[in-house]
Design a protein around this motif. Structure first.
Motif, mmCIF file in Angstrom:
data_model
loop_
_atom_site.group_PDB
_atom_site.id
_atom_site.type_symbol
_atom_site.label_atom_id
_atom_site.label_comp_id
_atom_site.label_asym_id
_atom_site.label_seq_id
_atom_site.Cartn_x
_atom_site.Cartn_y
_atom_site.Cartn_z
ATOM 1 N N ASN A 122 0.846 -1.187 0.000
ATOM 2 C CA ASN A 122 0.000 0.000 0.000
ATOM 3 C C ASN A 122 0.889 1.248 0.000
ATOM 4 O O ASN A 122 1.815 1.357 0.784
ATOM 5 N N ASP A 123 0.607 2.205 -0.894
ATOM 6 C CA ASP A 123 1.404 3.425 -0.991
ATOM 7 C C ASP A 123 0.932 4.510 -0.029
ATOM 8 O O ASP A 123 1.569 5.553 0.082
ATOM 9 N N ALA A 124 -0.183 4.306 0.609
ATOM 10 C CA ALA A 124 -0.715 5.316 1.545
ATOM 11 C C ALA A 124 0.193 5.386 2.776
ATOM 12 O O ALA A 124 0.828 4.402 3.149
ATOM 13 N N PRO A 125 0.266 6.571 3.404
ATOM 14 C CA PRO A 125 1.116 6.675 4.593
ATOM 15 C C PRO A 125 0.654 5.726 5.689
ATOM 16 O O PRO A 125 -0.536 5.451 5.825
ATOM 17 N N LEU A 164 -3.434 4.814 12.533
ATOM 18 C CA LEU A 164 -2.509 3.909 11.858
ATOM 19 C C LEU A 164 -3.268 3.109 10.804
ATOM 20 O O LEU A 164 -4.414 2.698 11.025
ATOM 21 N N ARG A 165 -2.609 2.846 9.701
ATOM 22 C CA ARG A 165 -3.182 2.019 8.642
ATOM 23 C C ARG A 165 -3.344 0.608 9.194
ATOM 24 O O ARG A 165 -2.456 0.099 9.884
#
Length: 184
Positions: free
Chosen positions: A2-5, A42-43
């Motif tokens: 995943n490219d999301a922060p 948090l992801r």
């Protein structure tokens, strides 16, 4: 992947004076902002390893706690040993104190008994020792550095000798001159 922060923050934002919130990847992106005011998110895929990390941290803390417990136990043993030593020392001091008291009583008793002039000599010597100790204390109190400076400037040393010392020195000189056996 995943490219999301991995972490984002919900921060207080007040555009046009209206309280609101904004999403940001920095807990305090502007001047005067406090990171404590931000809410951390948090992801979900980044926290899947959290239980293992938490277990590792728990094991690390338990090991640290065990080390502290062992250190604490060793310190408690040292304290017990020191207390026992203090009690033994106190017993020795008490015993020494009793011996010293007995010796002092014996000395007082023997001092009260008549001796063939030796006690008078001892008393005279004790008096002389007391005089000398007083003289030494006066000399120690004398400002030698100041006297040395004034001598260097040409002043008389006699002016710098404390009066109490001058009197004692004069009395000692007078006594020596008065007794012929003192003058070799």
């Amino acid at each position: 992947m995943n490219d999301a922060p991995e972490t984002i923050y919900l921060i207080p934002d007040s555009p046009e004076g209206v309280p609101d919130y904004a999403w940001c990847d920095d807990p305090a992106p502007g001047l005067g902002m406090d990171p404590k005011d931000a809410i951390k998110y948090l992801r979900s895929d980044s926290i899947e390893d959290a239980p293992e990390a938490a277990k590792a941290r728990i094991a690390e803390l338990e090991s640290y706690n065990l080390g502290l417990a062992n250190e604490s136990h060793a310190q408690q043993e040292t304290i017990r040993e020191l207390k026992a030593q203090m009690q033994r020392d106190a017993g020795h001091r008490k015993k020494k104190g009793l011996i010293l008291d007995q010796a002092m009583r014996g000395l007082r008793h023997s001092a009260e008994q008549p001796h063939d002039g030796r006690m008078d000599a001892v008393r005279a010597m004790a008096g002389r020792i007391a005089e000398l100790e007083t003289l030494i204390a006066d000399i120690k109190a004398w400002d030698v550095d100041k006297a040395a400076e004034e001598i260097a400037r040409g002043q008389d040393l006699n002016l710098q000798v404390p009066p109490a010392i001058r009197k004692r020195i004069q009395a000692a000189l007078d006594a020596r001159q008065a007794t012929p056996e003192a003058n070799p």
